[in-house]
Write an enzyme that holds these catalytic residues in place. Structure first.
Site, PDB file in Angstrom:
ATOM      1  N   TYR A 123     -20.433 -18.690 -63.027  1.00  0.00           N
ATOM      2  CA  TYR A 123     -19.944 -18.905 -61.670  1.00  0.00           C
ATOM      3  C   TYR A 123     -18.983 -20.106 -61.612  1.00  0.00           C
ATOM      4  O   TYR A 123     -17.903 -20.014 -61.029  1.00  0.00           O
ATOM      5  CB  TYR A 123     -21.129 -19.130 -60.729  1.00  0.00           C
ATOM      6  CG  TYR A 123     -20.773 -19.333 -59.286  1.00  0.00           C
ATOM      7  CD1 TYR A 123     -20.333 -18.272 -58.504  1.00  0.00           C
ATOM      8  CD2 TYR A 123     -20.903 -20.582 -58.685  1.00  0.00           C
ATOM      9  CE1 TYR A 123     -20.021 -18.446 -57.166  1.00  0.00           C
ATOM     10  CE2 TYR A 123     -20.599 -20.769 -57.349  1.00  0.00           C
ATOM     11  CZ  TYR A 123     -20.163 -19.701 -56.591  1.00  0.00           C
ATOM     12  OH  TYR A 123     -19.859 -19.877 -55.273  1.00  0.00           O
ATOM     13  N   LYS A 127     -14.943 -19.959 -60.553  1.00  0.00           N
ATOM     14  CA  LYS A 127     -14.446 -20.659 -59.365  1.00  0.00           C
ATOM     15  C   LYS A 127     -13.365 -21.675 -59.746  1.00  0.00           C
ATOM     16  O   LYS A 127     -12.439 -21.921 -58.982  1.00  0.00           O
ATOM     17  CB  LYS A 127     -15.592 -21.335 -58.608  1.00  0.00           C
ATOM     18  CG  LYS A 127     -16.464 -20.347 -57.857  1.00  0.00           C
ATOM     19  CD  LYS A 127     -15.647 -19.582 -56.835  1.00  0.00           C
ATOM     20  CE  LYS A 127     -16.483 -18.713 -55.940  1.00  0.00           C
ATOM     21  NZ  LYS A 127     -15.714 -18.082 -54.870  1.00  0.00           N
TER      22      LYS A 127
END
Length: 154
Positions: A123, A127
């Site tokens: 993640y 991002k």
């Protein structure tokens, strides 16, 4: 699942008396081309003033040494590739706005300078890529008046 929210000035609002917003939501899953996104919005949108890209799903938050290639690829597709394709597909109607704005809802987990003391798994890196893309889109299109912003939802 990632979602695209578009805020569009309503044509029903009289000019000079303010404006109203219409919110449209599109669920995206494994978008493969900008043509697919354009087809989803083929119902007569003439311009877009603000495009808010919200994409993300917390994948397993494990240390980098335990992040699988499968999780890494899935996170990048959802958090980086799909928001880029949505922007590319809707760039033409954005250019028709007097002041086009792109907002990428990202996460502080994607910060390199302020990396959080938690495992980011796939993640965090996905991002980070989204943050980079937002900056690149701004620099490449600032002469067109594009304003870009990243927001952390928390």
């Amino acid at each position: 699942m990632s979602c695209l929210y578009m805020l569009k000035q309503s044509t029903a609002a009289p000019k000079g008396r303010g404006s109203s917003l219409r919110i449209l939501k599109l669920g995206l899953s494994a978008i493969r081309s900008i043509t697919e996104v354009r087809e989803a919005f083929s119902f007569g949108i003439d311009h877009i003033d603000v495009l808010i890209n919200i994409a993300g799903e917390i994948s397993p938050l494990v240390p980098a040494t335990e992040t699988t290639a499968k999780d890494f690829l899935a996170a990048f597709e959802l958090d980086s590739i799909e928001p880029l394709l949505v922007f590319q597909a809707l760039w033409l109607p954005l250019q028709k706005s007097l002041s086009p704005k792109l907002i990428m809802v990202t996460s502080s987990v994607g910060s390199i300078a302020e990396i959080e003391p938690m495992p980011g798994g796939s993640y965090g890196p996905s991002k980070t890529a989204q943050n980079w893309l937002r900056r690149a889109l701004h620099l490449e299109n600032k002469d067109c008046g594009l304003i870009t912003i990243t927001l952390h939802p928390g």
